[in-house]
Design a protein around this motif. Structure first.
Motif: not given
Length: 286
Positions: A238-239, A242-243, A245-247
Motif C-alpha cells: 500500500l505504501c 500510494s508513493h 502517502k499511506i500504509n
C-alpha cells in the motif's frame, strides 16, 4: 491491538535514521514542517485520537450499566486501550521526535499492548464468576498482574532500545531478532486473544445457552484479523502503490477500533443494564 509492528521497529532505529524510511524500504511522506522534518501518518494520528474519544464514551456507557457483570474489569480494558492509542499517536504517527523519546514511547506502547491483552483475557474469566467481579480482590489481582506484564515487557523493550545490559541487543546482521520481545509482544498477546475468544464462546453457548452474542464476538475477531492483515501483509504494498502517502497502519488502527467497539457490544449483550426493581411495599395481595 495497536500497530505493534511499527512500534517494535522504532526500538532499533539509529539516531540518524528516520523510522518511517527504515521500515519496509518505503518512506512515508507527509506534511513538510521545514528543516527536513515531516509529519506523516496523519490519518493514523486522527484515528487514534478518535479511538480515545470513543473509548471514553464507552467508559461512560459502562458506568451506567450498574448491574453488569465485569463492569469495572471492562473499564480497565478500555483504559488500557486508551493508553495504547495515546502511545500510537507518537509511535505510528510520523512525529519528528528525538530518537530517544521515540524509543521510550515505543517501549510503553508495546508494554501497554501486552498488559491490555492480559486484562481482556481476565475479562473472559470474570464471566465464569470464579471471583466476585468488581470487588477489591478481583480488581486488585487484575491490576497487579497487568502491572507485572507492563513492567516486565517495558523493561525488555527499553533494554532492547538503549542496550543497558547487552542481554537483548542484536546487531543488524541478525535482522534485529529479539526472542524475548517477540514472545511478549507478538506470541503472548495472540495466545491471550485466542483464549479470550474460546472462553467467551464457551460461556455464551454452553453456560448461557445463547447464540446471538456470538455474532458480535465473531465480528470482533474478524475485524481484528483484517486489521492485522493490513498491518503485516498489505502495508508495504500500500505504501509503494500510494508513493509513500499511506500504509497499513491507517487501516489497522481503524479495524482495531471497530474490533474493540464490537467486543464492548458483545459484553453489553450478555449483561444486564440495571438492577431489578424491588417490589413496592404493600403491592402484594392481602
Amino acid at each position: 491491538m495497536g500497530s505493534t509492528q511499527f512500534g517494535n521497529f522504532n526500538l532499533f532505529v539509529a539516531h540518524n535514521q528516520p523510522p518511517n524510511e527504515a521500515y519496509g524500504g518505503c518512506a512515508l511522506t507527509g506534511i513538510d514542517l521545514g528543516n527536513h522534518r515531516y509529519l506523516s501518518n496523519l490519518g493514523s494520528i486522527l484515528l487514534a485520537f478518535i479511538s480515545i474519544l470513543v473509548s471514553l464514551f464507552l467508559l461512560w456507557r459502562s458506568e451506567r450499566k450498574q448491574a453488569a457483570v465485569g463492569r469495572r474489569e471492562m473499564q480497565l480494558f478500555l483504559l488500557g486501550f486508551i493508553i495504547v492509542e495515546i502511545c500510537e499517536i507518537f509511535t505510528v504517527g510520523g512525529f519528528p521526535l528525538d530518537s530517544a523519546v521515540l524509543k521510550g514511547f515505543s517501549a510503553v506502547h508495546i508494554a501497554a499492548i501486552t498488559a491490555t491483552c492480559w486484562i481482556l483475557f481476565l475479562n473472559a474469566l470474570v464471566g465464569f464468576q470464579f471471583l466476585d467481579d468488581g470487588t477489591p480482590v478481583s480488581l486488585g489481582l487484575c491490576l497487579a498482574s497487568a502491572l507485572v506484564f507492563f513492567i516486565g515487557t517495558g523493561y525488555i523493550a527499553l533494554d532492547t532500545a538503549f542496550d543497558w545490559t547487552g542481554e537483548f541487543a542484536t546487531d543488524a546482521s541478525h535482522h534485529y531478532r529479539n526472542i524475548a520481545l517477540y514472545v511478549l509482544y507478538q506470541l503472548f498477546p495472540l495466545v491471550l486473544l485466542v483464549a479470550f475468544f474460546v472462553l467467551e464462546a464457551v460461556l455464551v453457548i454452553r453456560v448461557l445457552g445463547e447464540f446471538r452474542p456470538m455474532l458480535y464476538l465473531s465480528a470482533g475477531a474478524l475485524l481484528f484479523a483484517i486489521g492485522q492483515i493490513f498491518n503485516y501483509v498489505i502495508s508495504t504494498h500500500l505504501c509503494q502503490a500510494s508513493h509513500g502517502k499511506i500504509n497499513g497502519a491507517l487501516f489497522e488502527t481503524l479495524f482495531t477500533l471497530l474490533s474493540v467497539v464490537t467486543v464492548w457490544f458483545f459484553w453489553s449483550s450478555i449483561t444486564e443494564d440495571d438492577w431489578p426493581m424491588p417490589m413496592a411495599v404493600g403491592s402484594g395481595y392481602n
